[in-house]
Enzyme design. Structure first.
Site, PDB file in Angstrom:
ATOM      1  N   HIS A  95     -30.590  -5.642 -37.839  1.00 11.94           N
ATOM      2  CA  HIS A  95     -29.277  -5.174 -38.317  1.00 11.94           C
ATOM      3  C   HIS A  95     -28.302  -5.400 -37.173  1.00 11.94           C
ATOM      4  O   HIS A  95     -28.682  -5.300 -36.006  1.00 11.94           O
ATOM      5  CB  HIS A  95     -29.321  -3.681 -38.645  1.00 11.94           C
ATOM      6  CG  HIS A  95     -30.189  -3.340 -39.823  1.00 11.94           C
ATOM      7  ND1 HIS A  95     -29.842  -3.614 -41.123  1.00 11.94           N
ATOM      8  CD2 HIS A  95     -31.417  -2.763 -39.879  1.00 11.94           C
ATOM      9  CE1 HIS A  95     -30.803  -3.210 -41.939  1.00 11.94           C
ATOM     10  NE2 HIS A  95     -31.775  -2.697 -41.216  1.00 11.94           N
ATOM     11  N   ASP A 148     -42.602  -4.952 -38.190  1.00 10.95           N
ATOM     12  CA  ASP A 148     -41.534  -4.420 -39.037  1.00 10.95           C
ATOM     13  C   ASP A 148     -40.174  -4.869 -38.482  1.00 10.95           C
ATOM     14  O   ASP A 148     -39.208  -4.098 -38.465  1.00 10.95           O
ATOM     15  CB  ASP A 148     -41.621  -2.898 -39.173  1.00 10.95           C
ATOM     16  CG  ASP A 148     -40.665  -2.337 -40.217  1.00 10.95           C
ATOM     17  OD1 ASP A 148     -40.135  -3.121 -41.039  1.00 10.95           O
ATOM     18  OD2 ASP A 148     -40.443  -1.107 -40.213  1.00 10.95           O
ATOM     19  N   HIS A 207     -46.528   0.469 -41.460  1.00 18.85           N
ATOM     20  CA  HIS A 207     -45.976   1.308 -40.376  1.00 18.85           C
ATOM     21  C   HIS A 207     -46.418   2.769 -40.392  1.00 18.85           C
ATOM     22  O   HIS A 207     -45.613   3.679 -40.561  1.00 18.85           O
ATOM     23  CB  HIS A 207     -44.442   1.209 -40.308  1.00 18.85           C
ATOM     24  CG  HIS A 207     -43.704   1.179 -41.622  1.00 18.85           C
ATOM     25  ND1 HIS A 207     -43.952   2.052 -42.650  1.00 18.85           N
ATOM     26  CD2 HIS A 207     -42.713   0.368 -42.070  1.00 18.85           C
ATOM     27  CE1 HIS A 207     -43.130   1.782 -43.654  1.00 18.85           C
ATOM     28  NE2 HIS A 207     -42.384   0.761 -43.334  1.00 18.85           N
ATOM     29  N   ASN A 216     -37.555  -7.171 -49.607  1.00 17.99           N
ATOM     30  CA  ASN A 216     -36.353  -6.349 -49.819  1.00 17.99           C
ATOM     31  C   ASN A 216     -35.073  -7.066 -49.421  1.00 17.99           C
ATOM     32  O   ASN A 216     -34.217  -6.518 -48.729  1.00 17.99           O
ATOM     33  CB  ASN A 216     -36.474  -5.018 -49.060  1.00 17.99           C
ATOM     34  CG  ASN A 216     -36.586  -5.194 -47.560  1.00 17.99           C
ATOM     35  OD1 ASN A 216     -37.094  -6.210 -47.085  1.00 17.99           O
ATOM     36  ND2 ASN A 216     -36.122  -4.223 -46.802  1.00 17.99           N
ATOM     37  N   HIS A 247     -44.831   1.066 -48.398  1.00 19.75           N
ATOM     38  CA  HIS A 247     -43.961   1.895 -47.559  1.00 19.75           C
ATOM     39  C   HIS A 247     -44.110   3.311 -48.099  1.00 19.75           C
ATOM     40  O   HIS A 247     -43.569   3.642 -49.159  1.00 19.75           O
ATOM     41  CB  HIS A 247     -42.501   1.418 -47.658  1.00 19.75           C
ATOM     42  CG  HIS A 247     -41.552   2.254 -46.849  1.00 19.75           C
ATOM     43  ND1 HIS A 247     -40.828   1.757 -45.787  1.00 19.75           N
ATOM     44  CD2 HIS A 247     -41.215   3.564 -46.942  1.00 19.75           C
ATOM     45  CE1 HIS A 247     -40.087   2.723 -45.262  1.00 19.75           C
ATOM     46  NE2 HIS A 247     -40.302   3.836 -45.961  1.00 19.75           N
TER      47      HIS A 247
END
Ligand code: NCD
Ligand code: ZN
Ligand code: ZN
Ligand code: ZN
Length: 439
Positions: free
Chosen positions: A307, A303, A231, A91, A175
């Site tokens: 950020h 994961d 996850h 992604n 996901h």
């Protein structure tokens, strides 16, 4: 390349831990035994030797987000966390959805100091790419929207793509959050002007993860492929995994932030704890631990989703989702070993052996003659706090900052090279892994 002997280690093998030495030659484990000699000696007396950790779920942000992380900083964080191999997610911007874009990403990854592999992205229109792509860990499906633009909502497209993967023996990683449920609930909560962090967990409740998990595993059973659920965060998903594991090819992972944080931590962390899937209850957390212990969940993967901190402090609906995790996964687990919550053999199985087996990574995941000399040396009595300014990740923060943990990696060895050495990163050229199923 010269030989290296690791002396006097407590070597964690799959079934037991033995005292002894490991002889390494040409980047491979040549021999495990007593009184071994030859080449450079590394005495690790009193320390444990784990198989180098394999993190099957990281986000390194290149191309498109190198202000948050790049392959050098991300892989340095991996090495500092005892992780000698990472599988990176698609992604990025642009997302990794064509063979050409995958080759572009391979260029960025040349700066990696640990070994690596790639998950390829499924889009609504790239089935022909899925028919021919080679050398990937899996094809990743996003059923609910998260960081980036990848999203496949249609069951028809999902089924069609899973059929291609079934024929090619490539796993799907998923996901699983229901886009329909989360978009409805998000709109509803936002319209009532909720801005507390807890609202985020209500907008993406247990049912939205469970519904998507149930749907993808039902399609998986029909398509005959292998699906790996990313996850897993809820007790409902654990129950659903229990049902499908008996009659479909299913595997799954849990993330450290769901194993060591709950909704209660919003109080301290606020929007910094915003991640997809969101923080859950203590009851869910207990179900995840139980599932790891009884084998319903196969592995722990970070994961790692870096950020920048200023963006994490925007409002709960505006802040980006995801938390970094590479440098804290192993210390959190070793601390848990020190608190008798699991054993070092279980840590090795959940963070190295099982990820290598499930993604068919060649010659990795165990301390075994003939395998790559990927080793993590840990000091079980070293106690220190997680500190943001000591981290190698470019985002420079951790949701676990301030936690005192006992049990830390002190050296990370990748194919015989000491890449992380008590606080410093050494030069190393990470290599792309190979997979047994492509041969
Ligand atoms: C991930 C990211 O930022 O790339 N974010 C997250 O909240 N986990 C994407 C993802 O894994 O969903
Ligand atoms: Zn995800
Ligand atoms: Zn992710
Ligand atoms: Zn502790």
């Amino acid at each position: 390349m010269s030989e290296l002997v690791i002396k006097n280690g407590k070597i964690v093998l799959p079934e037991r831990t033995i005292s002894g030495d490991i002889l390494i030659a040409e980047g491979k484990i040549e021999k495990i035994g007593k009184n071994l000699s030859g080449g450079i000696i590394l005495d690790v007396k009193g320390k444990y030797v784990l198989p180098g950790l394999i993190d099957a779920h990281v986000h390194f942000r290149e191309p498109g987000g190198s202000n948050k992380e790049d392959w050098f900083t991300g892989s340095s964080a991996a090495a500092a966390g005892g992780v000698s191999c990472v599988l990176e997610m698609p992604n990025t911007q642009p997302p990794t959805v064509t063979g050409e874009l995958l080759n572009e990403k391979r260029k960025y990854a040349r700066r990696s100091v640990v070994d690596y592999g790639f998950h390829f992205g499924a889009s609504t229109s790239n089935i022909d790419e899925l028919r021919r792509v080679e050398g990937i860990a899996s094809v990743k499906f996003y059923m609910g929207s998260t960081t980036g633009s990848l999203l496949v909502e249609s069951d028809a497209i999902l089924y069609e793509q899973l059929r291609v993967l079934a024929k090619r023996n490539i796993p799907a990683t998923v996901h699983a959050e229901s886009e329909r449920m989360i978009s409805y609930l998000t709109n509803k909560l936002r319209s009532t002007c909720r801005i507390d962090a807890e609202a985020y967990s209500e907008a993406r409740p247990n049912m939205s993860a469970a519904e998507a998990a149930n749907r993808i595993l039902s399609l998986t059973k029909l398509a005959g492929n292998h699906t790996h659920l990313c996850h897993v965060s809820t007790k409902e998903e654990v129950d659903i995994l229990g049902i499908y594991r008996a009659n479909a090819q299913v595997s799954s992972e849990a993330a450290p932030h769901h194993l060591f944080l709950t909704k209660k931590d919003y109080k301290e962390l606020g929007t910094r704890a915003k991640t997809n899937p969101p923080m859950r209850s203590k009851e869910d957390q207990d179900a995840l631990w139980k599932a790891l212990m009884n084998g319903t969940i196969d592995m722990i993967a970070t994961d790692h989703a870096p950020h920048l901190l200023d963006s994490k402090d925007w409002g709960i609906w505006e802040a980006p989702s995801g938390v970094p995790g590479l440098e804290t996964m192993l210390p959190l687990l070793l601390d848990a070993v020190n608190h008798d919550r699991l054993t070092l053999e279980q840590v090795a199985r959940l963070t190295a052996e099982n990820p290598a087996r499930i993604f068919s990574i060649k010659n990795k995941g165990q301390i075994k003659a003939g395998y790559d000399a990927d080793l993590t040396i840990v000091d079980m009595s070293l106690a220190k706090k997680v500190e943001n300014d000591k981290l190698f990740t470019k985002c420079a923060w951790s949701p676990f900052a301030g936690r005192k943990l006992k049990g830390w990696p002190v050296k990370t060895i990748v194919r015989g090279n000491v890449v992380y050495d008590e606080g410093t990163i050494n030069k190393n050229k990470g290599e792309e892994v190979r997979y047994d199923r492509f041969s």
